[in-house]
Design a protein around this motif. Structure first.
Motif, short mmCIF file in Angstrom:
data_model
loop_
_atom_site.label_atom_id
_atom_site.label_comp_id
_atom_site.label_asym_id
_atom_site.label_seq_id
_atom_site.Cartn_x
_atom_site.Cartn_y
_atom_site.Cartn_z
N ALA A 33 0.76 -1.23 0.00
CA ALA A 33 -0.13 -0.09 0.08
C ALA A 33 0.98 1.30 -0.02
N PRO A 34 0.21 2.25 -0.70
CA PRO A 34 1.10 3.58 -0.78
C PRO A 34 1.11 4.34 0.53
N PRO A 35 1.87 5.15 0.89
CA PRO A 35 1.95 6.04 1.94
C PRO A 35 0.73 7.04 1.84
N SER A 36 0.19 7.20 0.71
CA SER A 36 -0.79 8.21 0.49
C SER A 36 -2.11 7.74 0.97
N GLY A 37 -2.33 6.51 1.17
CA GLY A 37 -3.70 6.13 1.77
C GLY A 37 -3.86 5.51 3.18
N SER A 38 -2.84 6.33 3.88
CA SER A 38 -2.95 6.32 5.32
C SER A 38 -2.41 7.55 5.85
N GLU B 241 10.22 14.66 4.59
CA GLU B 241 9.14 13.94 5.27
C GLU B 241 8.73 12.58 4.60
N ARG B 242 9.03 12.51 3.42
CA ARG B 242 8.74 11.09 2.57
C ARG B 242 9.77 9.96 2.71
N ARG C 258 9.32 8.92 6.69
CA ARG C 258 8.32 7.77 6.68
C ARG C 258 8.77 6.36 5.95
N LEU C 259 9.26 6.38 5.13
CA LEU C 259 9.53 5.11 4.40
C LEU C 259 10.90 4.62 5.28
N LEU C 260 12.00 5.36 5.78
CA LEU C 260 12.68 4.48 6.48
C LEU C 260 12.48 4.08 7.85
#
Length: 349
Positions: free
Chosen positions: A139-144, A193-194, A197-199
């Protein structure tokens, strides 16, 4: 145990009775309102809704599988997740594949795809206590609203026996230009920020023994950077800037190889733990060459003009030789230009 199975079957019959009652009430209500359009179409529609509801209920309760040794949970069954689910079903037809989405908006189309034995919303996933031997979070970060929390919850759904895989992004590499591979330095926390979040999500997964695959730009014939450029036509970028790509089908196959582990004959000799992989086709391409190949395929109309000023560097150039060696994996489409020269045909269509 036998008692548990009996309880699950009981819940299934109760839900079925409830759904049948709902269909009957809906039909009766429409008929009593004087509507002349309540015939066979209404019955068929309500039955389809009932069927979808039953599949979702089964996935939420865990009654769809009883958790077999090759059952798979796909959190975020978009294009990539659906392709992976199909490959898994083809390889392990006797086991269950469950999809979890943010909402139930796309459940009907996902069910119709035949790739999933069960579907549930995020809410249904939170209620479920079932754990799975194989879990992929795509799921992509944009959906949460809280991406890290969603990833941690997905890790909790893994029983630790098979493989957990988190699909991240090659954007975490701290490489502005030049060679980039699996061992390249990643950006420091606080850079953006991007990537923060991923790390953070990657760390949460790796600490639990899960694995991470960092993907570059994904595409297929109707989706990707080329489609965006065709849409806007005038692109404020330098045409010689490079982009790293991988076809959705190859990305799904790569995820599959990570999940199944190191195979020895028909059985997995060992599953990967705490590993980082990189997904790319090893052939970075400039924006201009990408669009040239797009038009030369004969499958696209329009035009595209790059208006950005020339830059000192062309950008990141990703290669994943370590991943290929470790997994004995090669992409089906060796480059974007090769895909387009073959007629821009996706095999999954």
């Amino acid at each position: 145990s036998g008692v548990k199975c009996k309880c699950v079957r009981g819940r299934g019959r109760e839900r079925e009775r409830w759904e049948v009652a709902a269909v009957t009430c809906s039909f009766a209500a429409r008929r009593s309102s004087g509507s002349r359009s309540f015939g066979r179409e209404v019955i068929a529609t309500e039955r389809r809704k009932s069927s979808a509801a039953l599949v979702m209920a089964a996935a939420s309760s865990g009654s769809a599988s009883g958790t077999g040794e090759r059952d798979l949970l796909v959190v975020g069954p978009g294009v990539l997740g659906k392709l992976l689910a199909k490959q898994w079903k083809d390889s392990y037809p006797g086991f269950q594949v469950v999809g979890e989405t943010a909402t139930d908006m796309n459940h009907e189309s996902l069910q119709a795809s035949g790739c999933f034995d069960g579907l549930r919303s995020r809410e249904g996933g939170m209620e479920s206590t079932t754990k799975y031997p194989f879990v992929v979070f795509a799921a992509p970060p944009s959906g949460s609203e809280n991406y890290l929390e969603e990833v941690e919850r997905a890790v909790d759904k893994w029983d630790g026996t098979g493989t957990f895989l988190f699909t991240s992004s090659a954007a975490v590499y701290d490489v502005e230009t030049g060679p980039c591979n699996e061992e390249s330095k990643v950006k420091a926390m606080g850079d953006s920020e991007r990537t923060d979040r991923l790390l953070a999500c990657e760390n949460a997964v790796l600490e639990k023994g899960g694995n991470v695959v960092r993907l570059v730009g994904l595409y297929h014939s109707k989706r990707g950077a080329h489609m965006y450029f065709l849409k806007i036509q005038t692109v404020p970028r330098w045409g010689e800037s490079c982009i790293n790509l991988i076809h959705y089908e190859d990305a799904a196959d790569l995820c599959y190889k990570i999940l199944v582990g190191e195979e020895d004959g028909e059985a997995a000799a060992g599953y990967h733990r705490g590993q980082i992989f990189l997904g790319c086709d090893n052939n970075p391409v400039s924006f201009q060459k990408m669009m040239d190949a797009t038009f030369l395929s004969g499958e696209y109309k329009g035009h595209c003009k790059f208006t950005g000023e020339a830059q000192e560097f062309v950008g990141k150039l990703a290669t994943n030789n370590l991943t290929r060696e470790r997994l004995s994996w090669e992409p089906k489409f060796e480059s974007y230009e090769a895909f387009m020269s073959q007629g821009a045909k996706d095999t999954f269509v």
